[in-house]
Design a protein around this motif. Structure first.
Motif, PDB file in Angstrom:
ATOM      1  N   MET A   1       0.890  -1.456  -0.016  1.00  0.00           N
ATOM      2  CA  MET A   1      -0.077  -0.007   0.011  1.00  0.00           C
ATOM      3  C   MET A   1       0.881   1.294   0.144  1.00  0.00           C
ATOM      4  SD  MET A   1      -3.210   0.537  -0.268  1.00  0.00           S
ATOM      5  CE  MET A   1      -3.107   2.558  -0.961  1.00  0.00           C
ATOM      6  N   LEU A   2       2.017   0.964   0.767  1.00  0.00           N
ATOM      7  CA  LEU A   2       3.085   2.372   1.061  1.00  0.00           C
ATOM      8  C   LEU A   2       3.577   2.607  -0.703  1.00  0.00           C
ATOM      9  CD1 LEU A   2       4.063   4.062   2.891  1.00  0.00           C
ATOM     10  CD2 LEU A   2       5.939   2.596   3.167  1.00  0.00           C
ATOM     11  N   GLU A   3       3.936   1.526  -1.398  1.00  0.00           N
ATOM     12  CA  GLU A   3       4.417   1.655  -2.789  1.00  0.00           C
ATOM     13  C   GLU A   3       3.229   2.312  -3.664  1.00  0.00           C
ATOM     14  OE1 GLU A   3       7.237   1.426  -4.273  1.00  0.00           O
ATOM     15  OE2 GLU A   3       8.595   0.003  -3.058  1.00  0.00           O
ATOM     16  N   LEU A   4       2.010   1.607  -3.556  1.00  0.00           N
ATOM     17  CA  LEU A   4       1.052   1.997  -4.392  1.00  0.00           C
ATOM     18  C   LEU A   4       0.784   3.548  -4.216  1.00  0.00           C
ATOM     19  CD1 LEU A   4      -1.420  -1.073  -4.346  1.00  0.00           C
ATOM     20  CD2 LEU A   4      -0.385   0.054  -6.394  1.00  0.00           C
ATOM     21  N   ALA A   5       0.574   3.991  -2.794  1.00  0.00           N
ATOM     22  CA  ALA A   5       0.276   5.322  -2.655  1.00  0.00           C
ATOM     23  C   ALA A   5       1.299   6.106  -3.130  1.00  0.00           C
ATOM     24  CB  ALA A   5      -0.136   5.444  -1.029  1.00  0.00           C
ATOM     25  N   SER A   6       2.628   5.745  -3.005  1.00  0.00           N
ATOM     26  CA  SER A   6       3.643   6.668  -3.334  1.00  0.00           C
ATOM     27  C   SER A   6       3.737   6.794  -4.959  1.00  0.00           C
ATOM     28  CB  SER A   6       4.888   6.449  -2.606  1.00  0.00           C
ATOM     29  OG  SER A   6       5.386   5.257  -3.172  1.00  0.00           O
ATOM     30  N   VAL A   7       3.427   5.744  -5.542  1.00  0.00           N
ATOM     31  CA  VAL A   7       3.306   5.970  -6.972  1.00  0.00           C
ATOM     32  C   VAL A   7       2.294   6.524  -7.637  1.00  0.00           C
ATOM     33  CG1 VAL A   7       5.327   4.275  -7.554  1.00  0.00           C
ATOM     34  CG2 VAL A   7       2.965   3.347  -7.437  1.00  0.00           C
ATOM     35  N   GLY A   8       1.162   6.809  -6.816  1.00  0.00           N
ATOM     36  CA  GLY A   8      -0.021   7.462  -7.400  1.00  0.00           C
ATOM     37  C   GLY A   8      -1.499   7.277  -7.021  1.00  0.00           C
ATOM     38  N   SER A   9      -1.568   5.848  -6.273  1.00  0.00           N
ATOM     39  CA  SER A   9      -2.996   5.657  -5.860  1.00  0.00           C
ATOM     40  C   SER A   9      -3.295   6.448  -4.617  1.00  0.00           C
ATOM     41  CB  SER A   9      -2.911   4.116  -5.482  1.00  0.00           C
ATOM     42  OG  SER A   9      -2.568   3.388  -6.432  1.00  0.00           O
TER      43      SER A   9
ATOM     44  N   ASP B   1       0.931   8.118 -12.327  1.00  0.00           N
ATOM     45  CA  ASP B   1       1.034   9.199 -11.616  1.00  0.00           C
ATOM     46  C   ASP B   1       1.313  10.295 -12.979  1.00  0.00           C
ATOM     47  OD1 ASP B   1       1.467  11.768 -10.336  1.00  0.00           O
ATOM     48  OD2 ASP B   1       2.995  10.566  -8.891  1.00  0.00           O
ATOM     49  N   LYS B   2       0.249  11.247 -13.204  1.00  0.00           N
ATOM     50  CA  LYS B   2       0.588  12.230 -14.217  1.00  0.00           C
ATOM     51  C   LYS B   2       1.358  13.249 -13.768  1.00  0.00           C
ATOM     52  CE  LYS B   2      -3.330  10.710 -17.143  1.00  0.00           C
ATOM     53  NZ  LYS B   2      -4.281  11.085 -17.837  1.00  0.00           N
ATOM     54  N   ASN B   3       1.700  13.614 -12.388  1.00  0.00           N
ATOM     55  CA  ASN B   3       2.290  14.774 -11.665  1.00  0.00           C
ATOM     56  C   ASN B   3       3.854  14.847 -11.767  1.00  0.00           C
ATOM     57  OD1 ASN B   3      -0.084  15.887 -11.338  1.00  0.00           O
ATOM     58  ND2 ASN B   3      -0.548  14.435  -9.509  1.00  0.00           N
ATOM     59  N   GLU B   4       4.220  14.141 -13.046  1.00  0.00           N
ATOM     60  CA  GLU B   4       5.765  14.038 -13.064  1.00  0.00           C
ATOM     61  C   GLU B   4       6.160  14.872 -14.114  1.00  0.00           C
ATOM     62  OE1 GLU B   4       8.020  11.299 -11.680  1.00  0.00           O
ATOM     63  OE2 GLU B   4       6.649  11.309 -10.112  1.00  0.00           O
ATOM     64  N   ALA B   5       7.627  15.266 -14.109  1.00  0.00           N
ATOM     65  CA  ALA B   5       7.946  15.920 -15.154  1.00  0.00           C
ATOM     66  C   ALA B   5       9.548  15.295 -15.257  1.00  0.00           C
ATOM     67  CB  ALA B   5       8.190  17.580 -15.012  1.00  0.00           C
ATOM     68  N   LYS B   6       9.872  15.554 -16.671  1.00  0.00           N
ATOM     69  CA  LYS B   6      11.213  14.965 -17.150  1.00  0.00           C
ATOM     70  C   LYS B   6      12.212  16.020 -17.472  1.00  0.00           C
ATOM     71  CE  LYS B   6      11.818  12.969 -21.165  1.00  0.00           C
ATOM     72  NZ  LYS B   6      11.791  12.037 -22.264  1.00  0.00           N
TER      73      LYS B   6
ATOM     74  N   ALA C   1       4.145  10.370 -17.817  1.00  0.00           N
ATOM     75  CA  ALA C   1       3.577   9.755 -16.700  1.00  0.00           C
ATOM     76  C   ALA C   1       4.193   8.749 -16.336  1.00  0.00           C
ATOM     77  CB  ALA C   1       2.157   9.203 -17.240  1.00  0.00           C
ATOM     78  N   LYS C   2       4.170   8.347 -14.936  1.00  0.00           N
ATOM     79  CA  LYS C   2       4.927   7.102 -14.428  1.00  0.00           C
ATOM     80  C   LYS C   2       3.864   6.291 -14.240  1.00  0.00           C
ATOM     81  CE  LYS C   2       6.473   7.361 -10.183  1.00  0.00           C
ATOM     82  NZ  LYS C   2       7.337   7.623  -8.947  1.00  0.00           N
ATOM     83  N   VAL C   3       3.788   5.019 -14.734  1.00  0.00           N
ATOM     84  CA  VAL C   3       3.203   3.813 -14.443  1.00  0.00           C
ATOM     85  C   VAL C   3       3.919   2.661 -13.632  1.00  0.00           C
ATOM     86  CG1 VAL C   3       1.776   2.171 -15.740  1.00  0.00           C
ATOM     87  CG2 VAL C   3       1.827   4.252 -16.402  1.00  0.00           C
ATOM     88  N   SER C   4       3.333   2.341 -12.686  1.00  0.00           N
ATOM     89  CA  SER C   4       4.080   1.251 -11.748  1.00  0.00           C
ATOM     90  C   SER C   4       3.264   0.047 -11.601  1.00  0.00           C
ATOM     91  CB  SER C   4       4.413   2.070 -10.391  1.00  0.00           C
ATOM     92  OG  SER C   4       5.063   3.242 -10.657  1.00  0.00           O
ATOM     93  N   VAL C   5       3.883  -1.012 -11.372  1.00  0.00           N
ATOM     94  CA  VAL C   5       3.162  -2.172 -10.997  1.00  0.00           C
ATOM     95  C   VAL C   5       4.200  -2.502  -9.643  1.00  0.00           C
ATOM     96  CG1 VAL C   5       2.694  -2.943 -13.390  1.00  0.00           C
ATOM     97  CG2 VAL C   5       4.931  -3.737 -12.531  1.00  0.00           C
ATOM     98  N   VAL C   6       3.013  -2.962  -8.746  1.00  0.00           N
ATOM     99  CA  VAL C   6       3.411  -3.307  -7.356  1.00  0.00           C
ATOM    100  C   VAL C   6       2.999  -4.686  -6.988  1.00  0.00           C
ATOM    101  CG1 VAL C   6       3.178  -2.554  -5.060  1.00  0.00           C
ATOM    102  CG2 VAL C   6       3.409  -0.843  -6.730  1.00  0.00           C
ATOM    103  N   GLY C   7       3.966  -5.386  -6.211  1.00  0.00           N
ATOM    104  CA  GLY C   7       3.335  -6.666  -5.735  1.00  0.00           C
ATOM    105  C   GLY C   7       4.694  -7.336  -4.835  1.00  0.00           C
ATOM    106  N   VAL C   8       4.181  -7.601  -3.658  1.00  0.00           N
ATOM    107  CA  VAL C   8       5.112  -8.507  -2.935  1.00  0.00           C
ATOM    108  C   VAL C   8       5.928  -9.827  -3.502  1.00  0.00           C
ATOM    109  CG1 VAL C   8       5.061  -7.490  -0.536  1.00  0.00           C
ATOM    110  CG2 VAL C   8       3.450  -9.310  -1.340  1.00  0.00           C
ATOM    111  N   GLY C   9       5.027 -10.454  -4.507  1.00  0.00           N
ATOM    112  CA  GLY C   9       5.476 -11.438  -5.299  1.00  0.00           C
ATOM    113  C   GLY C   9       6.547 -11.404  -6.004  1.00  0.00           C
TER     114      GLY C   9
END
Ligand code: ADP
Ligand code: ASP
Ligand code: MG
Length: 422
Positions: free
Chosen positions: A200-208, A270-275, A353-361
């Motif tokens: 949840m920490l990772e998901l929240a920090s990458v935009g959820s 997360d669309k609030n990123e800039a490069k 935009a940054k798109v992330s996949v998260v999972g302890v697996g």
């Protein structure tokens, strides 16, 4: 009997009818014999409205005065909810941030809670009174109002739950749990029965944005039991204890809970990123430090970083991302240091935009990143930067392709809901 902290977000508090519904949900918990404290957000849209007034007053507004303005939204809903509870016959009163107090540091607009004096609160709850607390606000060491950053009411709720040693912190929102991805973007998103603190920490920090990141780290540290569930329930719905929301659990708890889990737990965007790309940076020790030190000194967070292999001329291109809101400041700082750093050109791009996949697996399975890159490539989506952690892979892509990328990955990792039509 349990001690419960309930938190209601902006949509749940948006107007008289909704607050009345919230009052009924709260009263039912108390009628079931529990001690209850409630943390509330401002009405949906209200904080944005107040922020705009600040911008109109002065684009470079004083953050301490900004806090005075934006903290007001929660004061209104706290008072209104206490009134609604009273009119249902319950004993209730509001406790503003400065009254408890909720002590924070003095980083205005993004303050951190340091301590909550919970004695009065506990006494009030024990006497059968419902304590209503405005989220998002605190009190600085200088005695001034602070706010905790956008979405901060989640953190207020978890902090109150930790302070009163609540058995549970129920976060009521406008969706009925944490999904595999934002259910408003992907209709086939599936609700998760449980998700670990770490995920949840990772998901929240990458935009959820379903939970504020800090609320999750605080819950993890203080071992607060957090549940996400919907406030849009009927009067005759079962009590919160039996509603299937999403529980945030420890790794050990997860083992026995959810046997149908996939390798990937969730996908966030997360669309609030800039490069920023800086070309022809000298390839020598200290060059990268010269870029990132001024950004760090200005409190600008750098996220993804790529340094290309040096070309034969001893020069290298450096690409990295910063929060979109900090792009102009970062650009100005780096342009001012052009001579000192010695780069050739600075190219800024906020359409990413940054798109992330998260999972302890992921910890125990190879191939997660390869599946991500292959699935995106098959749809012609170009990857501009990559970053990873033990339980996450993130890619930076063109902002226009965000929704497509999330959908493609949702299917690729077999997360689509099976029975519902999309
Ligand atoms: P509140 O006002 O109750 O705090 P927020 O708008 O902050 O509500 O958070 C709830 C929203 O989070 C949902 O409406 C949903 O669009 C969004 N969201 C993003 N990712 C997820 C996810 N993985 N699961 C559930 N909701 C998500
Ligand atoms: N009202 C604040 C915001 O909109 C805090 C919150 O709702 O959590 O950011
Ligand atoms: Mg929120």
């Amino acid at each position: 009997m349990a001690r419960i902290v309930m938190k209601f977000g902006g949509t749940s508090m948006a107007g008289t009818e909704r607050i009345r519904r919230v009052a009924r949900i709260v009263q039912r918990q108390q009628a079931a014999g529990h001690e209850v404290a409630v943390v509330v957000s401002a009405m949906a849209g209200e904080t944005d409205r107040l922020v705009n007034f600040c911008r109109e007053a002065d684009p470079l507004y004083d953050p301490a005065e900004y806090d005075v303005v934006v903290a007001a939204g929660e004061q209104v809903t706290a008072g209104l909810l206490a009134m609604h509870l009273q009119s249902l016959g319950a004993k209730a009163r509001s406790w503003l941030g400065w009254q408890l107090p909720i002590k924070s540091d003095d980083a205005h607009a993004k303050a951190r809670i340091e301590d909550i004096d919970a004695d009065a609160l506990i006494a009030s709850m024990q006497s059968g009174e419902i304590a209503v607390i405005p989220g998002f606000q605190g009190l600085s060491p200088q005695g001034r109002v602070t706010t905790l950053g956008r979405g901060g009411s989640d953190t207020s709720a978890v902090a109150v739950a930790a302070a009163v040693q609540a058995d549970r912190c129920d976060i009521y929102t406008d969706v009925d749990g944490v999904y595999t991805t934002d259910p408003r973007i992907v209709a086939k998103a599936r609700k998760l029965k449980s998700v670990t603190y770490e995920e949840m920490l990772e998901l929240a920090s990458v935009g959820s944005k379903v939970l504020q990141t800090r609320s999750v780290s605080l819950a993890m540290k203080e071992k607060v039991r957090v549940q996400v569930l919907s406030s849009f329930i009927d009067d005759d719905a079962p009590a919160a204890d039996t509603i299937p929301g999403t529980m945030i659990v420890s790794d050990e708890e997860l083992e026995g809970l959810d046997m149908e889990r996939q390798l990937i737990t969730g996908i966030a965007a997360d669309k609030n990123e800039a490069k920023i790309t800086m070309t022809r940076v000298p390839d020598r020790p200290g060059a990268v430090a010269a870029i990132f030190s001024p950004l760090a000194a200005a409190n600008i967070n750098v996220d993804m970083i790529i340094q290309n292999v040096a070309k034969d001329k001893g020069e290298t291109d450096v690409t990295f991302t910063v929060p979109g809101a900090d792009l102009a400041r970062a650009q100005a700082l780096l342009e001012a240091q052009k001579e000192a750093i010695g780069y050739y050109r600075l190219i800024a791009d906020s359409k990413v935009a940054k798109v992330s996949v998260v999972g302890v697996g992921m910890k125990s399975h190879a191939g997660v990143a390869a599946t991500m890159f292959r699935s995106l490539a098959d749809r012609g989506i170009n990857i501009q930067a990559i970053s990873t952690s033990e339980i996450k892979v993130s890619v930076l892509i063109d902002e226009d392709e965000t929704e497509l990328a999330v959908r493609v990955l949702h299917t690729a990792y077999d997360l689509d809901a099976k029975d519902e039509a999309a």
